[in-house]
Design a protein around this motif. Structure first.
Motif, PDB file in Angstrom:
ATOM      1  N   SER A  98       7.645   2.549   7.705  1.00 19.98           N
ATOM      2  CA  SER A  98       7.349   2.661   6.151  1.00 19.98           C
ATOM      3  C   SER A  98       8.513   3.150   5.434  1.00 19.98           C
ATOM      4  CB  SER A  98       5.821   3.183   5.959  1.00 19.98           C
ATOM      5  OG  SER A  98       5.942   3.439   4.344  1.00 19.98           O
ATOM      6  N   GLY A 425       5.065  -1.993   0.784  1.00 20.61           N
ATOM      7  CA  GLY A 425       4.027  -1.751   1.246  1.00 20.61           C
ATOM      8  C   GLY A 425       2.547  -1.617   0.122  1.00 20.61           C
ATOM      9  N   GLN A 598       2.834  -3.717   4.747  1.00 21.38           N
ATOM     10  CA  GLN A 598       4.135  -4.340   4.404  1.00 21.38           C
ATOM     11  C   GLN A 598       4.713  -5.256   5.157  1.00 21.38           C
ATOM     12  OE1 GLN A 598       6.295  -0.478   5.260  1.00 21.38           O
ATOM     13  NE2 GLN A 598       7.185  -1.144   7.311  1.00 21.38           N
TER      14      GLN A 598
END
Length: 644
Positions: A98, A425, A598
């Protein structure tokens, strides 16, 4: 062997000598530049936070001590030092690392913080919890990239300062958010950064104290008074100490030794402390340091040696179409002004600011204030246009409802990055706006399908005088223009199948940017001999009642939107049909009410059943069956996520 390869966790970092740290910082910068160049991401903020992150992890014991990042995009170095360097190959990719702290990735990530100005409130709550549980743990909140311009920070500091709990607030002060930070606080911090005389005088005070034996209360108090006086004269930073926060700084944010010294002092103080660190965004990478726009705040795939994008431009974007049109409107209407929340360039206001510098207001990371300030402008006879990402309007719902709509004020909101945005995300998908805005009385909401309708509907929105209006559009490349072949009321008809079979005819309601996908769906459906009409409502709040008549003339109604299904356009149309006693089956396709992983936008859309192929398959099945189970709300278990 490189130094970076020996650091797999913060304990390894503590084993290094002070002499090793400059070389390690250089290796980390080189790693960041090449890693982010491959995938894109937030480069500038992390290049500026290298030494600061090293010092934090050498002084504090994560995850026992809790380190919170605000905003979370400055946490890349933290990820590297906590064992995730190898994962950067898939940064911000599907199934990969992330771009923000992630609890699923590491116990060192406490909050998944990508909306700014919240970490101090988390820190206040954590410190209270540890005090109640009798645990001795430091709570460290790293506040940077303009987050202190957000009101929540000051609400939290007011509470943190009132209690004697060990909360360390580290201000990563690079003078910028996306662009140079705006406002009185920014000016105040700048005055601190630009007054080196203060530290020189403090050094003299320390030397005097060190040479004075048996310093008693009178002498100490006198010297402390001198110190406070020096602060007030040379560095007007008394607001922090007036709040009750011990102040340390300013500290050179690229000197690990100075940072460690300051952080140890803050840790050992035992109460609330603010450590003011001065850093440079993009530090150590000439291409970023020389970028006047935003110091490479966020980049796509680039050549690491030059900083230039490696791919050709992706065509005209939704944002650029808005950027050009709002300038034209500005020329025609001198009463039009624009507001944004620390996002002047990302939302397309740079041209407007260059053309009308006195008519653009960047309020910092303060969406609530932006909306109510716009309400004040409208009360004063000005036409405000508030420009933010769709996900960030979530933060100002009460102000839209009670400060704008209640007073029927003509404020226009332009929401960029609506729908699925992809790589940033779950926090950045603009999938909530059409749902919560449906609740607002008197508000008009436009979802343009292409450049021509964006320009037209922006003008229509700005012309509304009896309440708030919203124009929302997607991220990235804009669709090719989709001309209307007919208009019924305010609804555009954009497709009719060549051969209509009335008993199997489908009305497909395409919302906004989904129109292009719906045209592909219509071609596929029509190839099966199923009559289909595609309409674009243009204004999705309020929905034009002609949709009821159109629905009545069809055997099946299908809605497709890039918004959450709960409370979305499909739900609203279903209610409209029920109220009119129209029992035509309706199926609504949209984003499921879950936080999406994501990935590339097309990947995410396919995952949730919003690809042209999957939509066409489902519609063909529904049209062929025409079973009673088609009524809204039934047969939920048989449908993929995001569909009903």
């Amino acid at each position: 062997m490189s130094l970076l390869s020996t650091v797999r966790n913060p304990h390894d970092l503590k084993k290094l000598t002070a002499e090793d740290l400059p070389a390690l910082a250089a290796e980390i910068r080189d790693f960041l530049i090449h890693a982010v160049a491959r995938t894109g991401g937030h480069l500038g903020p992390n290049l500026g936070a290298v030494e600061l992150t090293l010092a934090i992890h050498r002084v504090f014991d994560s995850p026992h001590d809790r380190i919170l990042w605000d905003t979370g995009h400055q946490s890349y170095v933290h990820k590297i030092l906590t064992g995730r360097a190898d994962d950067f190959v898939n940064l911000r990719q599907r199934g990969g690392l992330s771009g923000y702290p992630s609890q699923a990735e590491s116990p060192h990530d406490i909050i998944e913080n990508s909306h700014a100005s919240t970490a101090l409130s988390y820190a206040d709550g954590l410190a209270r919890a540890y005090a109640l549980r009798g645990e001795s743990r430091s709570v460290v909140a790293v506040v940077g990239d303009g987050a202190l311009t957000g009101g929540m920070c000051w609400e939290a500091m007011n509470n943190i300062a009132a209690a004697d709990r060990p909360v360390i607030i580290i201000v990563n002060d690079n003078g910028r958010s996306y662009a140079p930070t705006i406002g009185g606080l920014a000016d105040h911090l700048a005055s601190l950064r630009l007054a080196p005389e203060y530290e020189q005088v403090l050094d003299v005070v320390k030397q005097v104290l060190g040479r004075t034996p048996l310093v008693g209360p009178p002498l100490y108090d006198a010297l402390h008074g001198i110190k406070r006086g020096i602060k007030d004269v040379i560095q007007p930073q008394g607001m922090f100490e007036d709040l009750g926060l011990k102040y340390v700084g300013p500290v050179d944010g690229h000197d690990v030794h100075a940072l460690e010294t300051a952080l140890r002092r803050a840790r050992d103080f035992g109460g609330p402390v603010i450590v003011h660190c001065v850093t440079r965004k993009g530090f150590g990478y000439p291409a970023a340091e020389q970028d006047d726009a935003d110091c490479f705040h966020a980049v796509g795939v680039i050549d690491p040696s030059t900083g230039k994008p490696t791919a050709a431009g992706g065509g005209t974007s939704w944002t650029s179409v808005f950027a050009d049109e709002i300038v034209q409107i500005g020329h025609e209407r001198p009463d039009v002004v624009t507001l944004t929340a620390a996002m002047l360039q990302p939302v397309g206001l740079k041209k407007f600011a260059s053309t009308f510098p006195d008519r653009v207001f960047d309020v910092g990371i303060a969406e609530q204030h932006a909306v109510t300030s716009a309400a004040g402008l409208a009360l004063g006879g000005i036409k405000p246009v508030v420009c933010v990402y769709a996900t960030f309007l979530n933060r100002a719902f009460d102000q839209v409802l009670m400060d704008v709509a209640l007073h029927r004020l003509p404020v226009t909101f332009v929401l960029d990055r609506a729908g699925v945005t992809g790589e940033d995300g779950p926090s950045h998908n603009g999938m909530w706006d059409m749902s919560f805005l449906q609740l607002v009385p008197g508000l008009s909401l436009a979802a343009p399908r292409d450049a021509t309708t964006l320009r037209a509907q922006l003008r229509e929105a700005v012309a509304i005088t009896d309440g708030p209006s919203v124009v929302r559009f997607s991220k990235g490349k804009i669709n090719a223009d989709i001309p209307a072949i007919d208009r019924v009321g305010t609804v555009d008809v954009i497709y009719r199948s060549p051969e209509v079979t009335p008993t199997r005819e489908v009305l497909l309601v395409a919302v906004g940017a989904m129109a292009a996908t719906c045209l592909q769906v219509a071609e596929r459906v029509a190839s099966h001999g199923i009559g289909i009409t595609v309409v674009d409502p243009r204004w999705v709040k309020p929905l034009d009642p002609v949709l009821v008549d159109l629905a009545r003339a069809h055997s099946l109604v299908v809605t497709v939107e890039d918004n959450g299904r709960v409370g979305g356009v499909g739900s609203t149309l279903a209610q409209l049909l029920r109220d009119a006693d129209v029992d035509v089956p309706l199926r609504d396709f949209g984003i499921p009410q879950t936080f999406l992983d994501q990935g590339k936008r097309d990947q995410v859309m396919a995952d949730i059943g919003l690809s042209a192929q999957e939509l066409a398959r489902r519609i063909v099945e529904l049209a062929a069956s025409r079973a009673p189970a088609l009524t809204t709300g039934e047969a939920e278990e048989e449908t993929p996520a995001g569909q009903r």
